[in-house]
Design a protein around this motif. Structure first.
Motif, PDB file in Angstrom:
ATOM      1  N   SER A   1      -2.171   3.383  -3.798  1.00  0.00           N
ATOM      2  CA  SER A   1      -2.215   2.005  -4.277  1.00  0.00           C
ATOM      3  C   SER A   1      -2.580   1.079  -3.125  1.00  0.00           C
ATOM      4  O   SER A   1      -2.384   1.412  -1.960  1.00  0.00           O
ATOM      5  N   HIS A   2      -3.106  -0.077  -3.497  1.00  0.00           N
ATOM      6  CA  HIS A   2      -3.483  -1.091  -2.506  1.00  0.00           C
ATOM      7  C   HIS A   2      -2.995  -2.444  -3.007  1.00  0.00           C
ATOM      8  O   HIS A   2      -3.346  -2.868  -4.114  1.00  0.00           O
ATOM      9  N   LYS A   3      -2.147  -3.080  -2.191  1.00  0.00           N
ATOM     10  CA  LYS A   3      -1.563  -4.380  -2.540  1.00  0.00           C
ATOM     11  C   LYS A   3      -0.910  -4.350  -3.922  1.00  0.00           C
ATOM     12  O   LYS A   3      -1.060  -5.270  -4.725  1.00  0.00           O
TER      13      LYS A   3
ATOM     14  N   PRO B   1      -4.726   7.475  -0.049  1.00  0.00           N
ATOM     15  CA  PRO B   1      -4.188   6.211  -0.562  1.00  0.00           C
ATOM     16  C   PRO B   1      -4.004   6.296  -2.081  1.00  0.00           C
ATOM     17  O   PRO B   1      -4.862   6.815  -2.787  1.00  0.00           O
TER      18      PRO B   1
ATOM     19  N   ASP C   1       0.845  -1.188   0.000  1.00  0.00           N
ATOM     20  CA  ASP C   1       0.000   0.000   0.000  1.00  0.00           C
ATOM     21  C   ASP C   1       0.885   1.244   0.000  1.00  0.00           C
ATOM     22  O   ASP C   1       1.893   1.304   0.701  1.00  0.00           O
TER      23      ASP C   1
END
Length: 97
Positions: free
Chosen positions: A70-72, A68, A10
């Motif tokens: 990016s995620h994963k 946020p 993240d």
């Protein structure tokens, strides 16, 4: 953008606002400074009294930004939006000054 595209976890874009800590001799001094800070728009300001009686007045602005990106490892926003965030953060930095 290259580093962001390579990220596997993240990623958060974060801007921290201005903070000024002032050690005060008397509680009345801290209260006066707190009133001035609040009246000047620094709404997150506060007074802390430590165990040893140390009185600290913190002048804090509300110009924070946390988004946020990016995620994963998956980019959640466009490059255009990131450029917009950078402009907003730079504007907030100017307000800090």
């Amino acid at each position: 953008m290259t580093a962001l595209e390579k990220a596997t976890g993240d990623v958060v874009f974060k801007f921290e606002p201005f903070v000024l800590h002032v050690l005060c001799r008397e509680l009345q001094d801290a209260q006066l400074l707190h009133s001035v800070a609040i009246d000047s728009g620094f709404r997150n300001s506060g007074i802390t009294v430590g165990r040893g009686g140390k009185i600290t007045m913190a002048v804090r602005s509300t110009h924070c930004l946390e988004v946020p990106l990016s995620h994963k490892g998956k980019l959640m926003v466009s490059e255009e939006y990131i450029e917009f965030l950078v402009r907003v953060a730079n504007q907030k930095m100017e307000e800090n000054i």
